[in-house]
Design a protein around this motif. Structure first.
Motif, PDB file in Angstrom:
ATOM      1  N   GLY A 308     121.315   7.280 -62.143  1.00 36.86           N
ATOM      2  CA  GLY A 308     120.110   6.633 -61.642  1.00 36.86           C
ATOM      3  C   GLY A 308     120.350   5.355 -60.869  1.00 36.86           C
ATOM      4  O   GLY A 308     119.408   4.665 -60.475  1.00 36.86           O
ATOM      5  N   LYS A 311     123.201   6.449 -56.045  1.00 31.34           N
ATOM      6  CA  LYS A 311     124.383   6.749 -55.253  1.00 31.34           C
ATOM      7  C   LYS A 311     124.034   7.611 -54.036  1.00 31.34           C
ATOM      8  O   LYS A 311     124.655   7.495 -52.982  1.00 31.34           O
ATOM      9  CB  LYS A 311     125.426   7.474 -56.120  1.00 31.34           C
ATOM     10  CG  LYS A 311     125.990   6.608 -57.236  1.00 31.34           C
ATOM     11  CD  LYS A 311     127.080   7.318 -58.019  1.00 31.34           C
ATOM     12  CE  LYS A 311     126.581   8.462 -58.874  1.00 31.34           C
ATOM     13  NZ  LYS A 311     125.649   8.071 -59.944  1.00 31.34           N
ATOM     14  N   THR A 312     123.004   8.450 -54.203  1.00 27.55           N
ATOM     15  CA  THR A 312     122.697   9.413 -53.150  1.00 27.55           C
ATOM     16  C   THR A 312     122.383   8.738 -51.814  1.00 27.55           C
ATOM     17  O   THR A 312     122.863   9.169 -50.762  1.00 27.55           O
ATOM     18  CB  THR A 312     121.499  10.291 -53.563  1.00 27.55           C
ATOM     19  OG1 THR A 312     121.680  10.692 -54.918  1.00 27.55           O
ATOM     20  CG2 THR A 312     121.366  11.498 -52.674  1.00 27.55           C
ATOM     21  N   ARG A 461     113.162  -0.541 -63.366  1.00 24.03           N
ATOM     22  CA  ARG A 461     113.536   0.437 -64.383  1.00 24.03           C
ATOM     23  C   ARG A 461     113.407  -0.187 -65.761  1.00 24.03           C
ATOM     24  O   ARG A 461     113.881  -1.282 -65.986  1.00 24.03           O
ATOM     25  CB  ARG A 461     114.985   0.879 -64.191  1.00 24.03           C
ATOM     26  CG  ARG A 461     115.230   1.677 -62.969  1.00 24.03           C
ATOM     27  CD  ARG A 461     114.796   3.122 -63.148  1.00 24.03           C
ATOM     28  NE  ARG A 461     114.748   3.761 -61.846  1.00 24.03           N
ATOM     29  CZ  ARG A 461     115.827   4.225 -61.222  1.00 24.03           C
ATOM     30  NH1 ARG A 461     116.997   4.127 -61.800  1.00 24.03           N
ATOM     31  NH2 ARG A 461     115.735   4.773 -60.046  1.00 24.03           N
TER      32      ARG A 461
HETATM   33  P1  ADP Z   1     122.411   8.675 -59.019  1.00 23.44           P
HETATM   34  O1  ADP Z   1     123.245   7.467 -58.815  1.00 23.44           O
HETATM   35  O2  ADP Z   1     122.282   9.044 -60.457  1.00 23.44           O
HETATM   36  O3  ADP Z   1     122.819   9.830 -58.154  1.00 23.44           O
HETATM   37  P2  ADP Z   1     120.069   8.770 -57.403  1.00 23.44           P
HETATM   38  O4  ADP Z   1     120.730   8.512 -56.122  1.00 23.44           O
HETATM   39  O5  ADP Z   1     119.651  10.161 -57.708  1.00 23.44           O
HETATM   40  O6  ADP Z   1     120.940   8.230 -58.592  1.00 23.44           O
HETATM   41  O7  ADP Z   1     118.829   7.793 -57.527  1.00 23.44           O
HETATM   42  C1  ADP Z   1     117.998   7.829 -58.646  1.00 23.44           C
HETATM   43  C2  ADP Z   1     116.582   7.525 -58.242  1.00 23.44           C
HETATM   44  O8  ADP Z   1     116.447   6.165 -57.869  1.00 23.44           O
HETATM   45  C3  ADP Z   1     116.115   8.344 -57.052  1.00 23.44           C
HETATM   46  O9  ADP Z   1     114.800   8.763 -57.318  1.00 23.44           O
HETATM   47  C4  ADP Z   1     116.182   7.359 -55.891  1.00 23.44           C
HETATM   48  O10 ADP Z   1     115.232   7.651 -54.915  1.00 23.44           O
HETATM   49  C5  ADP Z   1     115.863   6.039 -56.568  1.00 23.44           C
HETATM   50  N1  ADP Z   1     116.465   4.874 -55.922  1.00 23.44           N
HETATM   51  C6  ADP Z   1     117.704   4.774 -55.437  1.00 23.44           C
HETATM   52  N2  ADP Z   1     117.947   3.542 -54.948  1.00 23.44           N
HETATM   53  C7  ADP Z   1     116.803   2.840 -55.119  1.00 23.44           C
HETATM   54  C8  ADP Z   1     116.405   1.498 -54.802  1.00 23.44           C
HETATM   55  N3  ADP Z   1     117.236   0.637 -54.220  1.00 23.44           N
HETATM   56  N4  ADP Z   1     115.167   1.130 -55.131  1.00 23.44           N
HETATM   57  C9  ADP Z   1     114.324   1.987 -55.729  1.00 23.44           C
HETATM   58  N5  ADP Z   1     114.626   3.252 -56.042  1.00 23.44           N
HETATM   59  C10 ADP Z   1     115.851   3.685 -55.748  1.00 23.44           C
END
Ligand code: ADP
Ligand code: MG
Length: 708
Positions: A308, A311-312, A461
């Protein structure tokens, strides 16, 4: 005579162990098949796992419930037979100036009773038992002090690892000891120094010869510590040297594509389409990546970030950089679900932009597959997301600029490099993992990668509230679920699925599903169920129902561990949580807490818990910091069981221990770094010994070829 003499002169440590006095071909074959010991050098580096310490005398007051074998001087004050369930045992009261304990015999009682001398000083040695606050020693080795003083004293005795087959074939510990003694006698002069004077002086190390001698036959605890310290350092030092040199070579020799432009797509997305502000950690990592890909060197970077942490989006921005410079990009994920999720998320984010994205998994039909291959080869496709299916030979990129690998620990090193080889120039590599690896381990396993860390969660969060409940509290858990569902939330219930007990596990899952269905009847409640034995299409269907909010409860096995992203789901219930590993529990918990609502994780378990299971559950309740959890996991399970370490040399360490020897590891790494800074080719004369040892190791050791 003359002949024999000349052959002695030529002895080398690389010779088979049959050159050691007393080792027959038969024995050598056995030692090889059982322990992998082939050469004299192998045997020299086959270390005891413990020592019988007869150098120290304990007083009775000093004894600790966990002291194993101890040596004590004292007197027997009385002896008696004590009746027990079957027969009797002989008990002697034994005392020194500080206290009393018991010596106990079950066999040969009459003979022993007659030979014991009352009120005369004895040296006793043996294993301790501790019961009701007092100590006893069954069947001690004992000797009158007067006799003891007459003999030359044995020092610490090494105990070597063995196997049943070896013991049964008469290769006792004593015999192995003799072999190694002979080996040291014959070869002591052949043992070469491997570290430079400078390092030896810096760390006040003893010589290599003395280190080996004392690791096998230490004269004292202190000598043993010195020997082990030096050998552990050396082992870790040469691994670090290898990893760092490889990194250096990659940096200077392997050309990387240069992504010079920060172009239209990147800028457009960054300024106009980012759905949120990046966290500082995301920005920092992005900068690190940009610096890498613009440098002309090849990027080989590990991105660690808790579940969460976002990283994506970082991966996506890196891909846009590639595309802006005329390249293609790819993401490889370990499961179909995760790949699909990436595809959908990225498709949505880039929807209004003029880019071509596609998804390739095992279940893509032949016709569509051919189309993808075609579009990939002619450059129509900008981004391809997929599973292992990407590794097939038919998948040929026109010009792959960056490959992103998600959830690294599920792919072996070989697979990593297969993706690499899809091009004549190696694409930039970004490996992403949500299983935080403790720094020290990362250093030893991924020492050849650069490491970036996202250590900050997106704002807003809330920490997932985690509790541990016993199965008997299930009714109140159901009640809690109902309350949450009433508020509009969704709930996961996860069952373990462990290969060895697969049949039972499926039964548990189905039983659980039934009882949940009874407790949460239709039409008021709708339940999804997902497990590995379902067809992908059915899985997908059930998953989508949950994603769309048509079902409130998702009953599943660990297939949902990665990838599922349903922000409205706020409760994670883990059944038989004592059977899950820590990192798995952490991953599962990461499925909730993705939305704005307070989320909960309930760990259900039976009453009977092993000490280790208790620690795991306690850790989960106490912290949600992935790095802390990884540290505990490493301590509990050792590096061998940590995902991602299978292919690395870290498992084959002969004497060092990455968990316990952290400080030595850091020293070894820093020493290797500064050495390479001064002498990157190890060509200076003061580093001759190191260079020689280094070349020797890279030639013979299997560990080395495995690190990549
Ligand atoms: P992971 O690192 O587990 O792959 P994700 O990239 O799936 O995490 O991101 C988790 C969630 O947080 C997604 O719904 C994404 O859109 C959201 N997210 C990522 N970066 C931010 C940010 N800077 N602010 C708010 N939400 C974010
Ligand atoms: Mg992810």
């Amino acid at each position: 005579m003359y002949f024999r003499y000349s052959y002695l002169l030529k002895l080398k440590l690389s010779y088979p162990i049959t050159y050691i006095k007393g080792i027959s071909v038969q024995r050598a074959t056995l030692l090889y098949s059982e322990l992998g010991i082939k050469t004299c050098n192998d045997l020299l580096n086959f270390f005891p796992f413990r020592y019988i310490d007869k150098t120290t005398f304990y007083s009775i007051k000093e004894l600790q419930p966990n002291s194993s074998e101890v040596q004590i001087v004292g007197k027997i004050t009385s002896v008696k037979s004590v009746a027990q369930k079957r027969g009797t045992r002989l008990v002697a009261k034994f005392q020194d100036a500080t206290g009393t304990m018991e010596l106990v015999w079950f066999r040969g009682q009459k003979w022993i009773k007659d030979s014991l001398k009352i009120n005369q000083p004895y040296v006793v040695f043996g294993k301790l038992n501790h019961y009701n606050g007092s100590f006893s020693m069954p069947h001690p080795e004992m000797e009158l002090v007067t006799e003891y003083k007459k003999k030359l004293q044995t020092k610490m005795q090494p105990v070597y690892p063995s196997t049943e087959k070896l013991t049964n074939s008469g290769v006792s510990n004593k015999l192995v000891r003799t072999y190694i003694q002979n080996l040291l006698q014959q070869f002591y002069d052949k043992i070469q120094e491997t570290l430079s004077n400078e390092i030896i002086e810096d760390f006040k190390f003893i010589s290599k010869r003395d280190a080996l001698l004392n690791a096998h036959f230490p004269k004292s605890q202190e000598n043993l510590a010195k020997a082990q310290n030096r050998l552990k350092f050396e082992e870790l030092f040469f691994i670090q040297l290898q990893l760092l040199r490889r990194k250096l070579i990659n940096k200077t020799k392997i050309k990387g594509f240069v992504f010079q432009n920060v172009g239209a797509n990147f800028n457009d997305f960054y300024s106009n389409r980012l759905p949120f502000d990046l966290t500082n950690a995301q920005k920092r990592v992005l900068k690190e990546i940009r610096k890498d890909v613009a440098s002309g060197a090849h990027m080989n970077r590990l991105l660690q970030g808790d579940v969460g942490s976002g990283k994506t989006i970082v991966a996506l921005l890196a891909m846009l950089l590639a595309i802006d410079n005329g390249f293609q990009a790819t993401i490889m994920a370990p499961t179909e679900i995760l790949a699909t999720q990436h595809y959908l998320a990225i498709f949505e984010l880039l929807e209004t932009m003029d880019l071509n994205i596609d998804l390739l998994t095992g279940s893509v039909k032949t016709k569509k597959r051919k189309e993808i291959h075609q579009n990939l080869e002619d450059g129509t496709l900008d981004i391809l997301i997929g599973t292992h299916a990407l590794l097939e030979d038919k998948v040929q990129f026109k010009n792959l600029g960056i490959a992103i690998i998600d959830e690294q620990h599920r792919f072996g090193v070989a697979q990593r490099s297969k993706l690499w080889k899809k091009n004549t120039i190696v694409p930039h590599i970004l490996v992403m993992t949500a299983t935080p690896i403790p720094r020290t381990l990362a250093m030893s396993v991924y020492g050849d990668l650069d490491i970036s860390i996202i250590d900050e969660l997106p704002p807003g969060r809330k920490e997932v509230k985690t509790v541990h409940r016993f199965d008997s509290n299930r009714l109140s858990v159901f009640k809690f679920m109902k309350d949450e569902i009433k508020k509009g939330r969704q709930v996961y219930i996860v069952y373990p699925l462990i290969q060895e007990s697969e049949v039972m596990d499926y039964k548990d899952l189905m039983d659980g599903y039934e009882s949940v269905s009874r407790e949460f009847p239709t039409p008021k409640y709708q339940i999804s169920i997902v497990h590995g034995q379902m067809k992908p299409a059915d899985k997908e269907y059930e998953m989508q129902r949950f994603v769309k909010g048509e079902t409130q409860i998702m009953v599943a096995t660990t297939v949902i561990e990665v990838g599922v992203n349903v922000p409205n789901a706020s409760v994670m219930i883990i059944e038989s949580s004592e059977r899950f590993g820590l990192s798995q529990l952490h991953q599962l918990r990461g499925r909730v807490g993705r939305g704005a609502d307070q989320s909960y994780c309930i760990l259900l378990s039976s009453f009977k818990l092993s000490a280790e299971a208790k620690t795991r559950l306690k850790t989960m309740v106490e912290t949600s910091d992935g790095f802390k959890i990884a540290e505990v996991d490493l301590k509990l399970r050792g590096p061998g069981n940590l995902m991602g370490t299978q292919q690395s040399g870290i498992l084959n360490l002969k004497i060092a221990d990455v968990v316990k020897d952290t400080k030595i590891l850091v020293d070894a790494r820093n020493t290797a770094i500064s050495l390479l800074q001064e002498d990157s080719n190890l060509s200076k004369s003061q580093n001759d010994l190191i260079n020689k040892a280094y070349l020797e190791l890279s030639k013979t050791s299997k560990i080395w070829s495995n690190i990549s």
